[in-house]
Each structure stands twice: as structure tokens, then as C-alpha cells.
Design a protein around this motif. Structure first.
Motif, PDB file in Angstrom:
ATOM      1  N   GLU A  36       0.841  -1.206   0.000  1.00 10.65           N
ATOM      2  CA  GLU A  36       0.000   0.000   0.000  1.00 10.65           C
ATOM      3  C   GLU A  36       0.874   1.254   0.000  1.00 10.65           C
ATOM      4  O   GLU A  36       0.563   2.237  -0.687  1.00 10.65           O
ATOM      5  N   VAL A  37       1.978   1.237   0.764  1.00 14.15           N
ATOM      6  CA  VAL A  37       2.899   2.368   0.748  1.00 14.15           C
ATOM      7  C   VAL A  37       3.563   2.485  -0.622  1.00 14.15           C
ATOM      8  O   VAL A  37       3.752   3.590  -1.144  1.00 14.15           O
ATOM      9  N   TYR A  38       3.920   1.335  -1.204  1.00 14.00           N
ATOM     10  CA  TYR A  38       4.492   1.301  -2.556  1.00 14.00           C
ATOM     11  C   TYR A  38       3.559   2.020  -3.539  1.00 14.00           C
ATOM     12  O   TYR A  38       3.994   2.871  -4.324  1.00 14.00           O
ATOM     13  N   ASP A  39       2.272   1.674  -3.486  1.00 19.41           N
ATOM     14  CA  ASP A  39       1.306   2.270  -4.422  1.00 19.41           C
ATOM     15  C   ASP A  39       1.132   3.764  -4.169  1.00 19.41           C
ATOM     16  O   ASP A  39       1.038   4.564  -5.117  1.00 19.41           O
ATOM     17  N   LEU A  40       1.089   4.159  -2.911  1.00 14.83           N
ATOM     18  CA  LEU A  40       0.937   5.581  -2.588  1.00 14.83           C
ATOM     19  C   LEU A  40       2.145   6.392  -3.066  1.00 14.83           C
ATOM     20  O   LEU A  40       1.990   7.490  -3.616  1.00 14.83           O
ATOM     21  N   LEU A  41       3.337   5.858  -2.860  1.00 13.81           N
ATOM     22  CA  LEU A  41       4.541   6.554  -3.314  1.00 13.81           C
ATOM     23  C   LEU A  41       4.514   6.762  -4.824  1.00 13.81           C
ATOM     24  O   LEU A  41       4.852   7.842  -5.328  1.00 13.81           O
ATOM     25  N   ARG A  42       4.111   5.736  -5.539  1.00 13.65           N
ATOM     26  CA  ARG A  42       4.090   5.818  -7.004  1.00 13.65           C
ATOM     27  C   ARG A  42       2.962   6.728  -7.505  1.00 13.65           C
ATOM     28  O   ARG A  42       3.185   7.622  -8.321  1.00 13.65           O
ATOM     29  N   ASP A  43       1.757   6.483  -7.000  1.00  9.42           N
ATOM     30  CA  ASP A  43       0.588   7.163  -7.553  1.00  9.42           C
ATOM     31  C   ASP A  43       0.443   8.606  -7.088  1.00  9.42           C
ATOM     32  O   ASP A  43       0.006   9.477  -7.849  1.00  9.42           O
ATOM     33  N   ASP A  44       0.800   8.882  -5.829  1.00  7.14           N
ATOM     34  CA  ASP A  44       0.558  10.222  -5.270  1.00  7.14           C
ATOM     35  C   ASP A  44       1.805  11.103  -5.216  1.00  7.14           C
ATOM     36  O   ASP A  44       1.686  12.333  -5.126  1.00  7.14           O
ATOM     37  N   TYR A  45       2.991  10.468  -5.256  1.00 11.00           N
ATOM     38  CA  TYR A  45       4.212  11.251  -5.068  1.00 11.00           C
ATOM     39  C   TYR A  45       5.236  11.080  -6.192  1.00 11.00           C
ATOM     40  O   TYR A  45       6.303  11.691  -6.144  1.00 11.00           O
ATOM     41  N   GLY A  46       4.922  10.276  -7.182  1.00  6.07           N
ATOM     42  CA  GLY A  46       5.829  10.105  -8.309  1.00  6.07           C
ATOM     43  C   GLY A  46       7.154   9.472  -7.928  1.00  6.07           C
ATOM     44  O   GLY A  46       8.193   9.802  -8.511  1.00  6.07           O
ATOM     45  N   ILE A  47       7.123   8.544  -6.964  1.00  7.61           N
ATOM     46  CA  ILE A  47       8.341   7.881  -6.501  1.00  7.61           C
ATOM     47  C   ILE A  47       8.211   6.385  -6.738  1.00  7.61           C
ATOM     48  O   ILE A  47       7.267   5.749  -6.238  1.00  7.61           O
ATOM     49  N   GLN A  48       9.140   5.820  -7.500  1.00  5.40           N
ATOM     50  CA  GLN A  48       9.123   4.393  -7.796  1.00  5.40           C
ATOM     51  C   GLN A  48      10.175   3.695  -6.929  1.00  5.40           C
ATOM     52  O   GLN A  48      11.361   3.956  -7.065  1.00  5.40           O
ATOM     53  N   ILE A  49       9.727   2.820  -6.034  1.00  5.70           N
ATOM     54  CA  ILE A  49      10.662   2.036  -5.242  1.00  5.70           C
ATOM     55  C   ILE A  49      10.732   0.622  -5.792  1.00  5.70           C
ATOM     56  O   ILE A  49       9.999   0.256  -6.705  1.00  5.70           O
ATOM     57  N   GLU A  50      11.628  -0.186  -5.241  1.00  2.00           N
ATOM     58  CA  GLU A  50      11.861  -1.532  -5.771  1.00  2.00           C
ATOM     59  C   GLU A  50      10.675  -2.451  -5.546  1.00  2.00           C
ATOM     60  O   GLU A  50      10.211  -3.104  -6.459  1.00  2.00           O
ATOM     61  N   PHE A  51      10.186  -2.534  -4.325  1.00  2.00           N
ATOM     62  CA  PHE A  51       9.011  -3.366  -4.091  1.00  2.00           C
ATOM     63  C   PHE A  51       8.380  -3.045  -2.744  1.00  2.00           C
ATOM     64  O   PHE A  51       8.978  -2.435  -1.856  1.00  2.00           O
ATOM     65  N   GLY A  52       7.135  -3.478  -2.625  1.00  2.00           N
ATOM     66  CA  GLY A  52       6.447  -3.471  -1.352  1.00  2.00           C
ATOM     67  C   GLY A  52       5.814  -4.829  -1.171  1.00  2.00           C
ATOM     68  O   GLY A  52       5.201  -5.361  -2.093  1.00  2.00           O
ATOM     69  N   ASP A  53       5.974  -5.421   0.005  1.00  2.00           N
ATOM     70  CA  ASP A  53       5.315  -6.694   0.290  1.00  2.00           C
ATOM     71  C   ASP A  53       4.227  -6.429   1.321  1.00  2.00           C
ATOM     72  O   ASP A  53       3.737  -5.307   1.438  1.00  2.00           O
TER      73      ASP A  53
END
Length: 502
Positions: A354-371
């Protein structure tokens, strides 16, 4: 960027000339071919991009002109005798290996080549269960049998750790006929087993040690990091150069010591690796090796400093736990890769995905993965201060806006498997699809995993328990990308037909 402690020791080229880490044989040969105005009546058919203008405009004219075939001056990846041979020799020197093989099918192919070069149908190989799917895929193909060592588990984080040396010793004593031991160095989360001790015990019992170093390329070039597999005395190591070494995606290196037959390893690689090796990937390995040899210490130390800074600042936010060397216990966490930025998110009431998705969708930040409980950000020397600060600020905002109660969150990533049959037999057996909720106590006939990281929740031949069903349903609900099953929607799982037969 500063060059520090450059190795100027020479390697003798195929034509008897000295080479150093400043040289890039494949890159040089490609440049010579690009400039010699050949009329091309060979593949690739795009002819330097002239036959595909849209692709040329997208990738650039130089890239298209460098996309060449295995013509004589460029050597041949399947049987290198000139420039590829020279580039591989320089890579072996840089990594402290006796031989190096360039891989264009990713570290997946390198891991599989390691396993398939020292085992065959019916042979045993000792490995942690939290291996990448590529390792178990190799067993599906060649019929070797896994002897799993369950990793330690951190109950707070819910993540698998490394292997205990005593658990490895016990597995060796109970399986003296095993051919090899596979070690993650490190895991996806940055956790390292005591690979030196494992190597010593394995060699005392006549077993080879194979290291999956897909996430450990930088161990060879930085300071104050866990020991690399080659330095620890491992016999083979699969290095994913593109992850933290700066080469193009899908390029990797297989390192070997003289304890294995390198010519046989090359034959095994050629069973599955393409005969049309991409020179874009090969030259990227050549140039990345040079860069890491000359500048790697600076780049890796920079990434470690960034990660340590981010860890401190994130932990000041409260709720999050960016874990590090405090996990070291001398056993299942023998060492920790401080370039990794792994952050536990469950205490703010959010799954990692969920944090992974928020970072990508709301903040334009792509991280490696979220489990289901953690996120992982890959930090490298290519990052900048601004981006590190942006990540920290985004995590602060996510906590402020979305923090909630942790009730109902799944609290662990790893479930000890119950092995019923070998992966090869289960995968190729007669199977039947059942709805996920109906598969309890049946034997799985395929893989089920979240990707990334690609560590199987279920592998062929393992018993499906209610706990595993709950985990899969939870991961699906939270938005994890579930892969491995024949059913693309993972509503059904193929289980081994109880009537048996193939």
C-alpha cells in the motif's frame, strides 16, 4: 568522481597484449565496427534502424547501429575466443574469480547454470527456502532434489533471515550425499548468512558452495560491507550486474573458481542462453565492469552514506522502522548490507504494497518493491540528495495522511513449507485446477509468488495449508502482483491429481 585503489595488474589478451581495468574490449570492437561503414547483409534486420524508423527515433541512431550480430571481429558469446574472452577475463580479475561468464538472460540464467552444472536428476542440493524462483526453476528442469534449510525469521518484521550455520551443518550431516549448498548473499532485504563458515563446513564435506549474489554486486567494490562470495571462498556466484553495478537490465555475470570445470559450466550455460547475445547488453557489462573497477569504491560508499542518512531520518518520523545493523545476531543475521533501505510499515497500519502504491501514484516515486509488511528502496551512487529528501518527505506525508490501526494486517512474510514431492515430479505430474479456497491439504503443482521479489509462497511439490491460502488471499487483496500460476487471475491453483500419473 575520483579513482581510488585502481587495479592496474594486467590480463593477457587473446592476442598476447596486456589489458588493464581501463580497457573495454567489447566496447572498443563495437565502436570500430560502427565506424567502418560496412554494408550489412546480416541480422538484425532493422539494418541500423533504417528498417524501423520509429524504433530508431525512440532508442537513438547510435543505439540501433550498435545492435549487431556475432560477426567475426565481435567474437561469439557461446564460444568466446577474442574480445568477449578478454572482457570476461577482465571481469574475473575485477571480482576476484578465476573465470567469469557474461550472461544476457539475467542472474536467473546464472543461478540456473550454477545449479545445473553441479547436480543432475536425483541429486540433492541444500538451500534456504527463501530462494529466488530461478533456483527452484532449475530443479524443475533438471530433476535435482532440494534439501531446504528454513531461514530464521524476525517476528517483529515478519521477514525471513539467513541460514543458521548449525542448521546448515545439520543438513550436511543428515544429507552427506548432497552435491552443493546454495547461499543467498544477501537476501532481498539485505540479510547475510555466515558464508565463510558455510564454505568451510561444505568444503570439509566435499560439497560445492553456490552464491546467489543477485543483490550483492557492490560487495566487491565498497568498504564496510558484508564479505563477497568469491572472497569467502565460494565456488560459484551469480552476480546481477544491472541491479547495483550499473549495466543494462538483464545483464549479469557468473563467477567461478578453479574448483569447478569452467568449460563444462560454459556448456551448461549454452543449454539455455540465447545464441544471439545482445551486444548492447555485453558492452554494458564491459563498461560497467570498468566503471566499478575504477570508481566503484566511491559510488558504493556514496550509496551507503545515502542509505544510512535516509534510515536515520525515516526512523525519526515514528511508526516506520528502517532496519539496519542492529539486527545482526551473529547467526541468522550474520551481517547486513547497509546500502539497502528496507522499511517496515505495518506499525502505521499500512501494508508495504500500500505504501508502494501511494509513493508511485501520489508522489511520483518508484521504489523496488512493497510486500505485506515492508518496502525496499534501492539506493545507488546514481542517486542524488534531492531524491533522498523527496522519499523521506513523502513517507512523512503518507504517515500523516494514512496512518491507521494495525488490526487485520497479516504479520509475516515467510511460512515454512511442507515438502511432499520434488519440484520436477510435481510440476510435470497430472494436475487439476481447484478454486484457491478448495486447495487446503492438496499438493501444489505450480508456483505461487509475489513479484517482486519472486520468492515462492508455494513451489511445486509443497502442501497447501490454510495459512498459505490466507496469505495469498491477503496479498491479492492488498494489490501484490501475484505470478507463477497458469491461471493469470489466481482464482485457481493447479494441484497434483490424487490419482497420480503423468
Amino acid at each position: 568522481m575520483e579513482n581510488t585503489e585502481i587495479d592496474v595488474e594486467t590480463v593477457v589478451s587473446h592476442d598476447g597484449m596486456p589489458l588493464t581495468q581501463f580497457d573495454t574490449p567489447i566496447h572498443k570492437a563495437l565502436e570500430e565496427q560502427r565506424l567502418n561503414r560496412l554494408a550489412h547483409f546480416d541480422v538484425p534486420g532493422h539494418k541500423g534502424g533504417r528498417g524501423n524508423k520509429e524504433l530508431r527515433e525512440f532508442l537513438g541512431e547510435d543505439t540501433m547501429r550498435l545492435d549487431m550480430n556475432s560477426m567475426k571481429p565481435l567474437d561469439n558469446l557461446c564460444h568466446p575466443t577474442s574480445v568477449i574472452k578478454d572482457a570476461q577475463a577482465l571481469a574475473a580479475k575485477a571480482f576476484g574469480a578465476d573465470e567469469a561468464f557474461f550472461i544476457v538472460n539475467g542472474a536467473t540464467a546464472a543461478v540456473q547454470a550454477m545449479i545445473m552444472s553441479c547436480t543432475e536428476a536425483g541429486d540433492k542440493i541444500i538451500m534456504p527456502r527463501n530462494v529466488h524462483r530461478s533456483a527452484i526453476n532449475a530443479l524443475v528442469v533438471n530433476g535435482a532434489m532440494p534439501v531446504y534449510v528454513n531461514p530464521g525469521v524476525n517476528k517483529r518484521l515478519g521477514i525471513p533471515l539467513g541460514m543458521s550455520v548449525e542448521d546448515v551443518r545439520r543438513a550436511i550431516v543428515e544429507n552427506p550425499d548432497a552435491k552443493a549448498i546454495l547461499v543467498n548473499n544477501p537476501t532481498y532485504y539485505g540479510i547475510c548468512s555466515d558464508i565463510r563458515s558455510i564454505v568451510k563446513i561444505a568444503h570439509e564435506h566435499g560439497m560445492l558452495v553456490l552464491a546467489d549474489e543477485a543483490h550483492g554486486t557492490h560487495f566487491y567494490f565498497g568498504d564496510n560491507l558484508p564479505v563477497s562470495a568469491m572472497e569467502a571462498g565460494a565456488d560459484m556466484a551469480a552476480v546481477s550486474m544491472h541491479k547495483t553495478g550499473g549495466s543494462l537490465t538483464q545483464s549479469a555475470i557468473l563467477l567461478t573458481k578453479n574448483t569447478v570445470n569452467a568449460d563444462y559450466v560454459r556448456q551448461i550455460i549454452n543449454l539455455t542462453q540465447t545464441t544471439s547475445g545482445s551486444y548492447l547488453l555485453l558492452s554494458s557489462l564491459d563498461i560497467a565492469r570498468k566503471n566499478m573497477s575504477l570508481n566503484g569504491r566511491y559510488l558504493v560508499n556514496k550509496s551507503r552514506e545515502y542509505a544510512e542518512y535516509a534510515r536515520r531520518e525515516i526512523n525519526k518520523l515514528g511508526g516506520y522502522y528502517a532496519f539496519g545493523i542492529e539486527l545482526i545476531n551473529g547467526d541468522t543475521v550474520y551481517d547486513f548490507d547497509t546500502t539497502k533501505l528496507s522499511v517496515h510499515t505495518r506499525d502505521i497500519g499500512l501494508a508495504g504494497i500500500e505504501v508502494y502504491d501511494l509513493l508511485r501514484d501520489d508522489y511520483g516515486i518508484q521504489i523496488e518493491f512493497g510486500d505485506i509488511g515492508n518496502i525496499l528502496a534501492i539506493i545507488s551512487g546514481g542517486d542524488r540528495n534531492l531524491e533522498i529528501e523527496r522519499l523521506i518527505s513523502a513517507l512523512s506525508e503518507i504517515k500523516r495522511l494514512h496512518e491507521s490501526e494495525i488490526t487485520g494486517l497479516f504479520d509475516h512474510e515467510y511460512i515454512n513449507p511442507k515438502i511432499v514431492m520434488g519440484p520436477n515430479k510435481a510440476f510435470y505430474s497430472r494436475k487439476q485446477p481447484l478454486l484457491l479456497r478448495e486447495t487446503k491439504d492438496r499438493v501444489c503443482g505450480e508456483f505461487v509468488m509475489c513479484y517482486p521479489p519472486g520468492i515462492p509462497i508455494l513451489a511445486p511439490g509443497e502442501m497447501i495449508t490454510q495459512e498459505i491460502i490466507n496469505y495469498i488471499e491477503y496479498a491479492k487483496e492488498k494489490g501484490c502482483l501475484m505470478t507463477g500460476t497458469q491461471d493469470m487471475n489466481l482464482e485457481y491453483i493447479n494441484v497434483v491429481d490424487e490419482k497420480g500419473g503423468n
